[in-house]
Write an enzyme that holds these catalytic residues in place. Structure first.
Site, PDB file in Angstrom:
ATOM      1  CG  ASP A 185      -2.349   1.942   5.470  1.00 52.78           C
ATOM      2  OD1 ASP A 185      -1.897   1.153   6.313  1.00 52.78           O
ATOM      3  OD2 ASP A 185      -2.765   1.571   4.368  1.00 52.78           O
ATOM      4  CG  ASP A 225      -4.738  -3.257   2.194  1.00 48.88           C
ATOM      5  OD1 ASP A 225      -4.843  -4.493   2.017  1.00 48.88           O
ATOM      6  OD2 ASP A 225      -3.755  -2.739   2.764  1.00 48.88           O
ATOM      7  CD  GLU A 274      -0.257  -4.384   1.372  1.00 51.60           C
ATOM      8  OE1 GLU A 274       0.263  -5.522   1.364  1.00 51.60           O
ATOM      9  OE2 GLU A 274       0.336  -3.367   1.798  1.00 51.60           O
ATOM     10  CG  ASP A 289      -5.927  -0.635   4.757  1.00 54.38           C
ATOM     11  OD1 ASP A 289      -5.734  -1.675   5.416  1.00 54.38           O
ATOM     12  OD2 ASP A 289      -5.018  -0.036   4.166  1.00 54.38           O
ATOM     13  CG  HIS A 307       2.716  -1.818   4.345  1.00 58.11           C
ATOM     14  ND1 HIS A 307       2.201  -3.084   4.156  1.00 58.11           N
ATOM     15  CD2 HIS A 307       3.173  -1.791   5.617  1.00 58.11           C
ATOM     16  CE1 HIS A 307       2.328  -3.785   5.273  1.00 58.11           C
ATOM     17  NE2 HIS A 307       2.911  -3.016   6.170  1.00 58.11           N
ATOM     18  CG  HIS A 352      -2.291   0.623   0.879  1.00 61.68           C
ATOM     19  ND1 HIS A 352      -3.440   0.391   1.611  1.00 61.68           N
ATOM     20  CD2 HIS A 352      -2.675   1.483  -0.109  1.00 61.68           C
ATOM     21  CE1 HIS A 352      -4.451   1.073   1.108  1.00 61.68           C
ATOM     22  NE2 HIS A 352      -4.008   1.751   0.070  1.00 61.68           N
ATOM     23  CG  HIS A 362      -3.704  -2.537   8.690  1.00 61.80           C
ATOM     24  ND1 HIS A 362      -3.939  -3.449   7.673  1.00 61.80           N
ATOM     25  CD2 HIS A 362      -3.258  -3.242   9.750  1.00 61.80           C
ATOM     26  CE1 HIS A 362      -3.650  -4.666   8.110  1.00 61.80           C
ATOM     27  NE2 HIS A 362      -3.235  -4.576   9.367  1.00 61.80           N
TER      28      HIS A 362
END
Length: 299
Positions: A126, A226, A271, A122, A139, A96, A124
């Site tokens: 990020d 992602d 990803e 996502d 990422h 990412h 996450h």
């Protein structure tokens, strides 16, 4: 949206802790992406893949940063060319970290045309930078970088940076967000619909709100998707799996509603790691998500 889609792959896994996601673009192509888009009536131009430099400088705070910055500069130039040609860019990752280059290109293109909104699907956040990241893996930094919260090196290519207005940014599906990262996101004012909000409101309402936030008073929306947002039972081929994610249908509903809004300008699909996959199950799913984001309908 024009009827020509340009695909650009990025063979990059230096922003992640696990190798193999560099083969993601091939897995998504093998999943039938180009044929699917052509069946939908699109002209498809495949620009091939961008390759990272074999070696580069690194640090504990930003691992492999020279390779990450170099690949984002190359991707920025490629996506800028696609935008200049009036076509729709689909960026296939790769980890990412590459979203910094693609989003910066789109943000720069629309800087004087109302700017862009950003939807980030996502597991996450990020939203780390070189000071907050517990791992140094880049990422986990691109969302922060494209909004001007660092690291600037991910988006500074001497072009005069164009940051995305954080008030026009939405994170969907987060369920593994670092403690300091969470504080940074709240202080910045990112709108976040974590996985429990999707349980509470349903994806239809969440994506409706997200499109309203990112698509009002902007030129349109960039989608950065992602695949680890999807629960690992349905998308096992990714390096940072987190249990209890979005169902595939929730993912499809999100991209179908984005397509129906007519506001989608560009997108990343990242990803996918075929080394960790089961008979390209995740690569095929990623290809289908892209098709749905570009208007494929069930009925």
């Amino acid at each position: 949206m024009g009827r020509t889609v340009e695909i650009i792959g990025v063979q990059m896994d230096m922003g992640a802790s696990k190798r193999g996601v560099s083969m993601g673009p091939a897995a998504i192509r093998y999943g039938g992406l180009e044929d699917g888009l052509r069946e939908m009536g699109y002209e498809v131009i495949d620009r091939g893949d961008i390759l990272p430099i074999p070696k580069g400088a690194t640090s504990e705070e930003m691992r492999n940063y020279e390779q990450v910055v170099d690949i984002n500069r190359k991707l920025f130039n490629e996506v800028s060319g696609i935008m200049d040609g009036g076509n729709f860019p689909v960026v296939l990752g790769g980890d990412h970290s590459i979203a910094a280059g693609s989003i910066e290109a789109v943000a720069k293109f629309y800087q004087k045309k109302g700017g862009i909104g950003l939807i980030w699907i996502d597991a996450h956040g990020d939203w780390n930078n070189e000071k907050s990241s517990p791992s140094g893996n880049m990422h986990g930094m691109p969302f922060s970088a494209v909004c001007g919260y660092g690291p600037d090196c991910m988006v500074d290519f001497g072009q005069g940076m164009a940051f995305v207005d954080v008030k026009k940014c939405v994170q969907i599906g987060g369920r593994d967000i670092d403690t300091i990262e969470r504080v940074r996101m709240k202080e910045a004012g990112v709108t976040v619909f974590p996985i429990n909000a999707i349980d509470q409101y349903g994806m239809h309402e969440v994506i409706r709100r997200a499109i309203e936030i990112a698509g009002t008073d902007t030129a349109g929306i960039h989608l950065s998707f992602d695949i680890d947002a999807i629960t690992p039972e349905e998308a096992p081929g990714t390096g940072t799996v987190v249990h209890s994610g979005l169902t595939a249908r929730e993912g499809f509903l999100a991209v179908e509603e984005l397509a129906a809004s007519g506001k989608l300008l560009s997108m990343d699909m990242v990803e996918v790691n075929p080394i960790l996959d089961e008979r390209n199950k995740t690569g095929i799913l990623a290809a289908k998500f892209v098709e749905s984001a570009l208007g494929k309908v069930v009925y």
